[in-house]
Design a protein around this motif. Structure first.
Motif, short mmCIF file in Angstrom:
data_model
loop_
_atom_site.label_atom_id
_atom_site.label_comp_id
_atom_site.label_asym_id
_atom_site.label_seq_id
_atom_site.Cartn_x
_atom_site.Cartn_y
_atom_site.Cartn_z
N MET A 1 54.83 82.25 104.48
CA MET A 1 56.45 81.84 104.30
C MET A 1 56.74 83.22 103.99
SD MET A 1 57.09 79.26 105.99
CE MET A 1 58.92 79.12 105.27
N TRP B 1 43.97 71.90 104.73
CA TRP B 1 43.88 72.99 104.05
C TRP B 1 44.03 74.04 104.64
CZ3 TRP B 1 40.14 77.16 104.07
CH2 TRP B 1 40.11 77.93 102.96
N ASN C 1 50.99 77.84 105.17
CA ASN C 1 52.45 77.75 104.76
C ASN C 1 52.58 78.58 103.47
OD1 ASN C 1 54.95 76.40 104.78
ND2 ASN C 1 54.34 74.93 103.35
N ASP C 2 51.88 78.71 102.34
CA ASP C 2 52.11 79.40 101.34
C ASP C 2 51.71 80.72 101.61
OD1 ASP C 2 52.38 77.15 99.71
OD2 ASP C 2 50.52 77.22 98.92
N ASN C 3 51.10 81.20 102.31
CA ASN C 3 50.77 82.66 102.64
C ASN C 3 51.50 83.32 103.60
OD1 ASN C 3 48.62 82.65 100.53
ND2 ASN C 3 47.12 82.08 102.01
N GLY D 1 58.79 85.73 101.71
CA GLY D 1 59.26 85.75 100.33
C GLY D 1 60.65 86.31 100.29
N TYR E 1 48.11 74.16 104.79
CA TYR E 1 48.70 74.16 103.52
C TYR E 1 48.63 75.88 103.01
CZ TYR E 1 49.48 74.05 98.40
OH TYR E 1 49.84 74.40 97.19
N HIS E 2 47.72 76.28 103.12
CA HIS E 2 47.43 77.84 102.82
C HIS E 2 48.21 78.90 103.81
CE1 HIS E 2 45.15 77.29 99.17
NE2 HIS E 2 44.42 76.60 99.98
#
Length: 133
Positions: free
Chosen positions: A122, A112, A118-120, A124, A115-116
């Motif tokens: 990276m 968990w 990686n999303d938060n 943009g 995953y988060h």
């Protein structure tokens, strides 16, 4: 002289001196070597999978690595800690359940968090600041 006579009851009275536990696994060099070989194989396989990219999808690799890690924990508990359901009046079973709960919490929490992160974390689309004077 005590009421029990000269008979001494110690901690090791239930052992027969042959180095066996209730599952028949030998607490001998052969038993420890078997555990060592299994633990080594269960370490080498995930290392090879990650280093060579043996599986195409990284999510499949992660599931396989986590599965082999769980199997390795069981190998350690059986071959090195000599845990089973019969010894110590069932307390080993309670320790096994507690271990499983901790492993599930640790593995699912790690997935968990990764995953988060990686999303938060990276980056943009960054604004182009090269044309600003």
């Amino acid at each position: 002289m005590s009421a029990h006579g000269d008979v001494q009851h110690g901690h090791d009275d239930h052992h027969d001196g042959h180095g066996h536990d209730d599952l028949g696994i030998h607490a001998t060099l052969k038993g420890y070597l078997t555990g060592f070989v299994l633990a080594s194989v269960l370490t080498i396989i995930p290392f090879w999978l990650v280093m060579t990219g043996g599986l195409e999808k990284s999510s499949t690799t992660a599931v396989v690595v986590l599965g082999l890690a769980a199997v390795q924990i069981i190998v350690h508990m059986i071959y090195f800690l000599h845990m089973n359901t019969k010894s110590e009046g069932g307390w080993n079973m309670l320790a096994l359940v507690f271990t499983i709960v901790l492993v599930v919490i640790t593995l699912s929490g790690s997935i968990w968090i990764m995953y988060h992160l990686n999303d938060n974390m990276m980056p943009g689309v960054m604004p182009d600041t090269s044309s600003v004077p």
